[in-house]
Design an enzyme around this catalytic site. Sequence first.
Site, short mmCIF file in Angstrom:
data_model
loop_
_atom_site.label_atom_id
_atom_site.label_comp_id
_atom_site.label_asym_id
_atom_site.label_seq_id
_atom_site.Cartn_x
_atom_site.Cartn_y
_atom_site.Cartn_z
N GLU A 49 67.47 63.77 1.63
CA GLU A 49 68.47 64.40 2.48
C GLU A 49 68.75 63.87 3.80
O GLU A 49 70.27 63.58 4.24
CB GLU A 49 68.12 66.04 2.71
CG GLU A 49 68.16 66.85 1.39
CD GLU A 49 69.47 66.96 0.55
OE1 GLU A 49 70.47 66.81 1.51
OE2 GLU A 49 69.28 67.20 -0.29
N ASN A 53 72.43 61.78 4.69
CA ASN A 53 73.12 62.44 5.92
C ASN A 53 73.45 61.05 6.76
O ASN A 53 74.53 61.10 7.27
CB ASN A 53 72.22 63.29 6.60
CG ASN A 53 72.54 64.66 6.29
OD1 ASN A 53 73.28 64.94 5.24
ND2 ASN A 53 71.92 65.80 7.06
N ARG A 107 80.36 67.45 -0.83
CA ARG A 107 79.12 67.85 -0.23
C ARG A 107 78.85 69.21 0.07
O ARG A 107 79.96 70.05 0.39
CB ARG A 107 79.34 67.13 1.48
CG ARG A 107 79.48 65.70 1.49
CD ARG A 107 78.33 64.75 0.82
NE ARG A 107 78.31 63.38 0.67
CZ ARG A 107 77.98 62.66 -0.16
NH1 ARG A 107 76.56 63.34 -0.51
NH2 ARG A 107 77.90 61.30 -0.22
#
Length: 146
Positions: A49, A53, A107
Site C-alpha cells: 500500500e 501510494n 483507486r
Amino acid sequence: MRVLSPKTKLELPAASINEGFARVFAAAYAARLDPTMEELADIKTVISEAVTNAIVHAYPQGGGTVYISARVIGSDTLEFVIRDKGKGIGNVEQAMEPMFTTGGEERSGMGFTIMQSFTDRLTVWSREGKGTKVTMTKRIRKPAHR
C-alpha cells in the site's frame, strides 16, 4: 532505552513492477523475528500500500524513486519507512480519511486505512513539493510455546 538495529535501506525506481520487489524485501527482513503467516501477510500488505501510494500519487508523471528502510526496535518490533521526494500531500489528515483519493475512480482511497489497521503505529509526514514519509511499526508476537 529501546535498542535500535541499524537500518537496512533499499531504493527503487517508482514503477509498479517494483511493488512486488518491495514486498519480498519486507518479508525477508521481517523473517528475522519469526512472524506468523498472518503477521507476514500484514507486513507485505502495508508495504504494498505504501509503495503503491508513492508510485501513483507522489510521481503521477512517472519517474522518481521510492526509498524504503527497515529496522528492528528492541527485540520484537519492526519499523518500516517508505519515503519519496514527490509532490507531497497537501492535507495529510484528509488523505487519511477512508475513501479519500486523488488517484481517480480506479483507486479505492483505502491505503492509509489499511496501513492503520495492519500496523501498531502509523505516522505520515508530508510537505507539498518535498515528498512524503510513511513510518509504520509492527510488533511481532512471540508464540506461547517458546
